[in-house]
Design a protein around this motif. Structure first.
Motif, PDB file in Angstrom:
ATOM      1  N   THR A   1      44.350  32.921  48.922  1.00  0.00           N
ATOM      2  CA  THR A   1      44.536  33.835  49.989  1.00  0.00           C
ATOM      3  C   THR A   1      43.214  33.504  51.061  1.00  0.00           C
ATOM      4  O   THR A   1      42.228  33.616  50.804  1.00  0.00           O
ATOM      5  CB  THR A   1      44.147  35.321  49.663  1.00  0.00           C
ATOM      6  OG1 THR A   1      44.985  35.548  48.442  1.00  0.00           O
ATOM      7  CG2 THR A   1      44.414  36.346  50.717  1.00  0.00           C
ATOM      8  N   PRO A   2      43.795  33.339  52.223  1.00  0.00           N
ATOM      9  CA  PRO A   2      42.881  32.922  53.380  1.00  0.00           C
ATOM     10  C   PRO A   2      41.845  33.957  53.753  1.00  0.00           C
ATOM     11  O   PRO A   2      42.234  35.233  53.670  1.00  0.00           O
ATOM     12  CB  PRO A   2      43.707  32.303  54.603  1.00  0.00           C
ATOM     13  CG  PRO A   2      44.838  33.077  54.246  1.00  0.00           C
ATOM     14  CD  PRO A   2      44.978  33.269  52.773  1.00  0.00           C
ATOM     15  N   GLY A   3      40.950  33.726  54.681  1.00  0.00           N
ATOM     16  CA  GLY A   3      39.956  34.494  55.213  1.00  0.00           C
ATOM     17  C   GLY A   3      38.856  33.730  56.079  1.00  0.00           C
ATOM     18  O   GLY A   3      38.854  32.751  56.077  1.00  0.00           O
ATOM     19  N   ALA A   4      38.214  34.601  56.748  1.00  0.00           N
ATOM     20  CA  ALA A   4      37.381  33.952  57.886  1.00  0.00           C
ATOM     21  C   ALA A   4      35.956  33.202  57.381  1.00  0.00           C
ATOM     22  O   ALA A   4      35.359  32.556  57.741  1.00  0.00           O
ATOM     23  CB  ALA A   4      37.188  34.832  58.909  1.00  0.00           C
ATOM     24  N   GLY A   5      35.324  34.078  56.251  1.00  0.00           N
ATOM     25  CA  GLY A   5      33.991  33.945  55.845  1.00  0.00           C
ATOM     26  C   GLY A   5      33.986  32.817  54.827  1.00  0.00           C
ATOM     27  O   GLY A   5      34.810  31.983  54.372  1.00  0.00           O
ATOM     28  N   GLN A   6      32.641  32.631  54.312  1.00  0.00           N
ATOM     29  CA  GLN A   6      32.398  31.729  53.458  1.00  0.00           C
ATOM     30  C   GLN A   6      32.942  31.972  52.298  1.00  0.00           C
ATOM     31  O   GLN A   6      33.116  33.169  51.681  1.00  0.00           O
ATOM     32  CB  GLN A   6      30.955  31.602  53.137  1.00  0.00           C
ATOM     33  CG  GLN A   6      30.561  30.485  52.393  1.00  0.00           C
ATOM     34  CD  GLN A   6      30.589  29.165  52.666  1.00  0.00           C
ATOM     35  OE1 GLN A   6      30.378  28.850  54.106  1.00  0.00           O
ATOM     36  NE2 GLN A   6      30.998  28.066  51.956  1.00  0.00           N
ATOM     37  N   GLY A   7      33.830  31.260  51.326  1.00  0.00           N
ATOM     38  CA  GLY A   7      34.379  31.448  50.337  1.00  0.00           C
ATOM     39  C   GLY A   7      35.774  31.573  50.268  1.00  0.00           C
ATOM     40  O   GLY A   7      36.441  31.933  49.159  1.00  0.00           O
ATOM     41  N   SER A   8      36.390  31.324  51.635  1.00  0.00           N
ATOM     42  CA  SER A   8      37.832  31.568  51.665  1.00  0.00           C
ATOM     43  C   SER A   8      38.093  30.520  52.458  1.00  0.00           C
ATOM     44  O   SER A   8      37.568  30.030  53.259  1.00  0.00           O
ATOM     45  CB  SER A   8      38.091  32.936  52.277  1.00  0.00           C
ATOM     46  OG  SER A   8      37.798  33.770  51.688  1.00  0.00           O
TER      47      SER A   8
ATOM     48  N   THR B   1      40.420  28.719  55.607  1.00  0.00           N
ATOM     49  CA  THR B   1      41.046  29.530  56.896  1.00  0.00           C
ATOM     50  C   THR B   1      42.693  29.339  56.968  1.00  0.00           C
ATOM     51  O   THR B   1      42.887  28.557  56.085  1.00  0.00           O
ATOM     52  CB  THR B   1      40.434  28.860  58.027  1.00  0.00           C
ATOM     53  OG1 THR B   1      40.829  27.425  58.171  1.00  0.00           O
ATOM     54  CG2 THR B   1      38.977  28.884  58.485  1.00  0.00           C
ATOM     55  N   ALA B   2      43.149  30.318  57.552  1.00  0.00           N
ATOM     56  CA  ALA B   2      44.778  30.178  57.547  1.00  0.00           C
ATOM     57  C   ALA B   2      45.064  28.964  58.339  1.00  0.00           C
ATOM     58  O   ALA B   2      45.941  28.398  57.871  1.00  0.00           O
ATOM     59  CB  ALA B   2      45.135  31.491  58.185  1.00  0.00           C
TER      60      ALA B   2
ATOM     61  N   GLN C   1      44.812  26.377  55.595  1.00  0.00           N
ATOM     62  CA  GLN C   1      46.090  26.173  54.910  1.00  0.00           C
ATOM     63  C   GLN C   1      47.337  25.931  55.221  1.00  0.00           C
ATOM     64  O   GLN C   1      48.135  25.121  54.553  1.00  0.00           O
ATOM     65  CB  GLN C   1      46.159  27.679  54.207  1.00  0.00           C
ATOM     66  CG  GLN C   1      46.979  27.921  52.992  1.00  0.00           C
ATOM     67  CD  GLN C   1      47.174  29.401  52.837  1.00  0.00           C
ATOM     68  OE1 GLN C   1      47.167  30.280  53.481  1.00  0.00           O
ATOM     69  NE2 GLN C   1      46.961  29.513  51.354  1.00  0.00           N
TER      70      GLN C   1
END
Lengths: 59, 338
Positions: free
Chosen positions: B149-156, B158-159, B162
């Protein structure tokens, strides 16, 4: 029963995903939502583009 | 595949040498841009080690222990890759290559063809091996990244990253290159330090590299072995255009030293190596923690020819080598665009 309001999450916090952000938007645009946090213009601009890619990929 | 040839019937001299296609040299191997583990026949373990220490007030009593060694193993399992094509020398009999064919209907072997055309096989395979090393994604890793599942912050992830990975063609031999290993570390999202990216142009490349540089851990910049920035080929042109903007005072954001093969480009003292990194990504880490594992480094640039069948004239050319990419100390690595 009143719907429980979801606590707003900073999209740039570690481990926060776009699904978490989506649940907190309550119909607002990303730009509107970002006013809740201390984000730079560059961060907001990036988020608008990347979140849109995320939404498109989910269609 | 037969020889694809648009010949001109030979009359008189032909220009020598033959104009060969332009290929990217395998700089990764030729210049030793990463760490090479050869003599890896099947698989090998690569271990990273660290120690955590915690100072406590002395009491004279038996303290509760705190800290200790932290070890992580990664397994390098080279994938075996084969290239093969077939051709018939007969297709050359009415071309320039007949000039050095011995007389006699049996004799259709051309030394010029062998030395100037067939010989390109090695460098071409080597170029492809370099591409796989940096940019290949296996079907398994593509699926795993698609499930994140993408996200903007550290630990994800980015879309954008992906989606980019979803668009790549899966490597037919199952190779996972450096970018794949960094984005997805065996069972989960990689531990890279994330720098969100944008479309890099000559106008913004200096600002984007400033973001990358600012994200490099301070202790890595103080280490005896300096990290390198591994960037897409296209960034070299963008950097030079940025440095020499038309009509503006020269902004030397990037240091360019030397020329030709000896040219070295750096940003704030960190050397930039241009490799077949997919567009949109730049990776920063120490070269010694990025491993190219193979059975023999010589395999990638060599090939064999022979007859497909003894009673025919169809020839084959084959190259076989093994390859795996492993990235260690991933928590120190910076990934722009991830």
């Amino acid at each position: 029963m009143a719907k429980e309001k979801k606590e707003k999450v900073n999209p740039f916090d570690k481990g926060v995903t776009y699904l978490d952000v989506f649940e907190c938007l309550e119909g607002k645009s990303i730009k509107e939502y970002c006013k809740n946090f201390d984000l730079t213009d560059e961060q907001v601009e990036f988020l608008e583009k990347d979140f849109e890619i995320f939404k498109q990929s989910k269609k | 595949m037969a020889i694809t040839y648009t010949p001109v019937e030979i009359r008189g001299e032909a220009v020598s040498p033959i104009i060969q296609e332009v290929m990217f040299a395998n700089k990764t191997v030729n210049k030793g841009l990463v760490n090479f583990a050869d003599d890896v026949k099947a698989d090998t373990i690569i271990t990273e080690a660290a120690i955590t220490v915690a100072g406590q007030a002395y009491t004279g009593e038996a303290l509760t222990a705190s800290g200790g060694p932290v070890l992580k193993d990664r397994r390098a399992i080279p994938k075996k890759i084969e290239y093969k094509y077939e051709f018939k020398m007969e297709a050359l009999r009415s071309s320039r290559f007949n000039r050095d064919m011995a007389s006699g209907a049996w004799n259709i072997d051309s030394n010029e063809f062998n030395s100037q055309v067939l010989a390109m096989t090695g460098p071409k395979v080597s170029e492809d091996a370099q591409l796989k090393f940096w940019a290949a994604f296996s079907t398994t890793t593509k699926a795993a990244i698609a499930a994140l599942t993408p996200g903007a912050g550290q630990g994800s992830i980015t879309a954008a990253a992906q989606t980019a990975v979803a668009g790549y063609t899966a490597d037919p031999a199952g190779v996972d290159g450096v970018l794949s290993r960094v984005l997805y570390d065996e069972t989960a999202l990689g531990a890279y330090i994330k720098v969100t990216g944008t479309t890099v142009t000559s106008s913004n490349i200096a600002a984007e590299y400033a973001k990358i540089y600012a994200a490099i851990p301070a202790d890595l910049l103080e280490a005896a072995e300096q990290p390198k920035m591994y960037a897409p080929y296209a960034h070299k042109q963008l950097i030079k255009v940025a440095n020499n903007a038309v009509g503006a005072a020269q902004q030397v954001n990037f240091l360019v030293e030397g020329s030709g093969d000896n040219e070295v480009i750096s940003y704030n003292g960190i050397i930039i190596e241009f490799v077949p990194m997919p567009t949109g990504f730049v990776y920063v880490n120490q070269p010694s923690v990025i491993f190219w594992s193979t059975d023999s480094m010589a395999d990638v640039a060599s090939f064999q020819t022979g007859k497909v069948k003894n009673d025919g004239d169809v020839m084959f050319a084959r190259t076989i080598y093994t390859l795996d990419a492993t990235v260690m100390n991933q928590a120190n690595g910076v990934l722009y665009g991830g």
